[in-house]
Scaffold this motif. Structure first.
Motif: not given
Ligand code: TRP
Length: 361
Positions: A6-10, A41, A46, A143, A151, A153, A157
């Motif tokens: 799992l990972t994500g971006d704002r 995600m 966030q 997460i 994860v 990142v 992070q």
């Molecule tokens: N904090 C991460 C960023 O600023 C974005 C993010 C939100 C994220 N939830 C996450 C990354 C969960 C990995 C897993 O890029």
């Protein structure tokens, strides 16, 4: 047991080539490995923690970021994409975790610390919003709700993953059940790729610094940005010996060029080491290395631009991917929420009601 990634971006801006070498490229490779499930995600909730006055910026970039994902070749058949704020279990899980973390612990988080300074939240007239300082806990919910084990990142992070691991440890210990999975960070393997500098030589490529090459830049923009790049101020004439360290064009060549590229675009050199040697000796002009970098980057961006054009013309496909992904994500997170509540002994289902009836019989 197989991994859950799992990972994500704002969603606060279009993605740039720093994102590409730092994480997108790695995700494209990861999607073809063996895993149980892969989530990405779009972390809009966030993003609001430091953009609360500008929700329309966040709203706008949800689809922009989604288009960037698909245009670099992330495959919706392999990855579940979803919108964070549409998964209502996440804030609920966050609320329970908030009891497990002290305020001081949050304020000690190095990334939070530097962001507080950057945003001026430490000034007397501003103050630190609770929602902002709480975001590492919310990220732990992101997460753990999906039982992520890996994860991917950037290094900024790592404190968030450490915080998540602490929450997993204390939750499982306090409620005496291994409900939550222990996640591990996965960093880009190459040092240059971890933090690609901006075209102005600034430490970090970032939209607010205006030093980005975006994945959506056209050929002309790309060319003029590369032409404007900082090289070595002591390398004035072509004959002058030059420095390779701290020379951004070479930093980018470190990140983007391969021996293949030399064969294709600059066959008089075998590889980057030979090119660097020539630059150090003198007799190699900046225009030549910039032209070479341009050809490499252009070749990288052409298929990305094409894919993006396709998806812009088929936007309903993109929306379907997000809609379906968000539904799948909700199923996973709701299931974990029930397990969390059960482990905590606060699941008020039929068993609870039957129990009360018996007690008062
Ligand atoms: N904090 C991460 C960023 O600023 C974005 C993010 C939100 C994220 N939830 C996450 C990354 C969960 C990995 C897993 O890029």
């Amino acid at each position: 047991m197989k991994n859950v990634i799992l990972t994500g971006d704002r969603p606060t801006g279009r993605l740039h080539i720093g994102h590409y070498v730092g994480s997108l490229k790695q995700r494209v490779e990861l999607q073809n490995t063996d895993y149980d499930k892969f989530f990405i995600m779009i972390a809009d909730a966030q993003a609001l923690t430091d953009n609360y006055g500008n929700p329309s910026k966040v709203r706008h970039h949800i689809i922009e970021v989604m288009l960037d994902y698909l245009s670099v070749g992330l495959d919706p058949k392999k990855i579940t994409f979803f919108i964070q704020s549409e998964v209502r279990a996440l804030p609920e899980i966050t609320a329970y975790y908030m009891n497990l973390v002290t305020l001081n612990r949050l304020l000690r988080n190095p990334t939070v610390k530097s962001e507080i300074q950057l945003r001026g939240f430490d000034s007397e007239d501003k103050g630190i919003p609770v929602g902002f300082v709480n975001y590492p806990i919310s990220q732990a919910a992101d997460i753990t709700a999906f039982k992520a084990t890996i994860v991917p990142v950037g290094d900024d992070q790592l404190p968030m993953i450490e915080q998540t691991r602490e929450i997993v440890r204390s939750f499982n210990h306090i409620y005496e059940k291994d409900v939550l999975c222990m996640p591990k960070p996965l960093l880009a393997e190459n040092e240059v790729c971890l933090r690609l500098p901006g075209i102005d030589g600034n430490n970090k490529m970032s939209k607010s610094l205006g030093n980005c090459i975006f994945l959506t830049d056209d050929s002309k923009t790309l060319e003029s940005k590369i032409k404007s790049m900082y090289t070595d101020p002591t390398h004035v004439k072509v004959e002058d010996p030059g420095h390779v360290e701290g020379n951004i064009v070479f930093t980018y060549l470190d990140a983007f060029s391969s021996d293949e590229d030399f064969k294709k675009f600059l066959p008089e050199y075998k590889n980057l080491d030979e090119l660097k040697d020539h630059y150090r000796r003198g007799g190699l002009g900046d225009m030549k290395i910039k032209q070479f970098l341009y050809k490499i980057m252009e070749e990288l961006l052409i298929p990305i631009r094409e894919k993006r054009k396709y998806y812009e013309a088929h936007i309903s496909e993109v929306l379907d991917v997000l809609k379906e992904g968000t539904e799948v994500a909700n199923n996973y997170a709701n299931k974990t929420l029930l397990e969390i509540k059960e482990a905590m002994g606060i699941l008020y289902n039929q068993d609870f009601f039957d129990e009360q009836i018996k007690r008062y019989e």
